[in-house]
Design a protein around this motif. Sequence first.
Motif, PDB file in Angstrom:
ATOM      1  N   ARG A  93      65.683  24.618  50.897  1.00  0.00           N
ATOM      2  CA  ARG A  93      64.915  24.275  49.753  1.00  0.00           C
ATOM      3  C   ARG A  93      63.360  24.031  50.433  1.00  0.00           C
ATOM      4  NH1 ARG A  93      63.290  19.804  46.649  1.00  0.00           N
ATOM      5  NH2 ARG A  93      62.660  20.413  44.642  1.00  0.00           N
ATOM      6  N   ALA A  94      63.346  23.403  51.570  1.00  0.00           N
ATOM      7  CA  ALA A  94      61.752  23.108  52.089  1.00  0.00           C
ATOM      8  C   ALA A  94      61.434  24.395  52.393  1.00  0.00           C
ATOM      9  CB  ALA A  94      62.000  22.281  53.475  1.00  0.00           C
ATOM     10  N   GLU A 148      68.038  16.745  53.494  1.00  0.00           N
ATOM     11  CA  GLU A 148      67.732  17.707  52.142  1.00  0.00           C
ATOM     12  C   GLU A 148      68.319  17.168  51.055  1.00  0.00           C
ATOM     13  OE1 GLU A 148      67.759  21.741  52.082  1.00  0.00           O
ATOM     14  OE2 GLU A 148      65.885  21.910  53.659  1.00  0.00           O
ATOM     15  N   ASP A 149      69.784  16.642  51.241  1.00  0.00           N
ATOM     16  CA  ASP A 149      70.733  16.442  50.133  1.00  0.00           C
ATOM     17  C   ASP A 149      71.468  15.084  50.556  1.00  0.00           C
ATOM     18  OD1 ASP A 149      72.242  16.159  47.625  1.00  0.00           O
ATOM     19  OD2 ASP A 149      73.664  17.868  48.432  1.00  0.00           O
ATOM     20  N   VAL A 150      71.154  13.900  49.977  1.00  0.00           N
ATOM     21  CA  VAL A 150      71.799  12.539  50.054  1.00  0.00           C
ATOM     22  C   VAL A 150      72.800  12.343  49.282  1.00  0.00           C
ATOM     23  CG1 VAL A 150      71.458  10.310  50.629  1.00  0.00           C
ATOM     24  CG2 VAL A 150      69.745  11.854  51.345  1.00  0.00           C
ATOM     25  N   GLY A 151      74.140  12.544  49.501  1.00  0.00           N
ATOM     26  CA  GLY A 151      75.151  12.425  48.681  1.00  0.00           C
ATOM     27  C   GLY A 151      75.932  11.178  48.546  1.00  0.00           C
ATOM     28  N   ASP A 152      75.864  10.588  49.706  1.00  0.00           N
ATOM     29  CA  ASP A 152      76.158   9.279  49.855  1.00  0.00           C
ATOM     30  C   ASP A 152      75.053   8.051  49.935  1.00  0.00           C
ATOM     31  OD1 ASP A 152      77.287   7.066  50.905  1.00  0.00           O
ATOM     32  OD2 ASP A 152      78.120   7.560  52.796  1.00  0.00           O
ATOM     33  N   PRO A 153      75.292   7.250  49.154  1.00  0.00           N
ATOM     34  CA  PRO A 153      73.919   6.369  48.776  1.00  0.00           C
ATOM     35  C   PRO A 153      73.644   5.393  49.977  1.00  0.00           C
ATOM     36  CG  PRO A 153      75.732   5.872  47.468  1.00  0.00           C
ATOM     37  CD  PRO A 153      75.901   7.085  48.000  1.00  0.00           C
ATOM     38  N   ASP A 154      74.938   5.263  50.766  1.00  0.00           N
ATOM     39  CA  ASP A 154      74.814   4.356  52.083  1.00  0.00           C
ATOM     40  C   ASP A 154      74.738   5.357  53.246  1.00  0.00           C
ATOM     41  OD1 ASP A 154      75.280   2.165  50.666  1.00  0.00           O
ATOM     42  OD2 ASP A 154      77.503   2.385  50.649  1.00  0.00           O
TER      43      ASP A 154
END
Length: 292
Positions: A270-271, A167-173
């Motif tokens: 959120r979904a 739902e929330d990707v804070g780390d691009p890796d």
Amino acid sequence: MSAGGSIRRVDERLGLAICRVSLSGRTLVTYARDHVTVRTPSRPDFRDGNTIDLLAPPPQEALADWVGRFRDTIGMLGVPDAHLRWETPLPIDAPPGRPVPDAALASAAHRLGLSLQPLTVLLLDDLQAPPPAPATIAPVPPPSAVDPQPTDRRWHAATVLYRYDAEDVGDPDAWRQWDEQFVAWSVDVQRELAAGGRAQVWVAQRHGAPVARATLAHDRQGLAAVEDVIVHPVHRRLGLAAAITHAAVAAHLHLDPGARVGLAAEPGGRAERIYRRLGFVPHATVWTARPR
């Protein structure tokens, strides 16, 4: 009516059934009087494919016995951790939010080294069209032995989006930690379902690139489930999740107008709010007892 004279819900235990819709022939499902055993011998790491689904919430004193039964049956396949599920009903007007587990059951689970994790199952009441989304949405045909190349490329593009299943990707890796081998196996199963007419994969494209995907699977008996709705982090909050879910459900209802369509979502996330706006209403909380 039941033997005791009480009224039985027609859709009783439909929440657990929704969770099993996309299982393939690689998974063995056996039905008993008070539970359903789900086993995938080839993949002991497939958590939702190796579980005991109870037809009623267990009494706290029985939880240890069910864990023992899991270990003596499914555990013999090499599945390391017990995984038990059951459902409790939700009223259709239940507000979004994380439910509180039964205190006695939660305490019993804790003593066994388990925690109770909830999942909200919603059923479609009246499909509502979302606002237009800035993307082209279309189904992806299953790969064909006759002309595999164009479809295979689109199928692969849909697969790559699994990297962003959060739902929330804070780390691009963060995507680098995904289990590529298991995802490849899961996609292969999905390919079998699609080729057999039991699943349809949908992809949304922006600027010629795939940015969202969804799957609708069904059991050929009138029950369908939307799964794996994933939007690339850069393209979130544009209405793509709602649009692709609506497209998949509308297409299936066109083919099977009487189908029951459900999906599962993290409680209060959120979904869940997106699905409610599309006309899905609460049906049940599916509780999973698994290691903490």
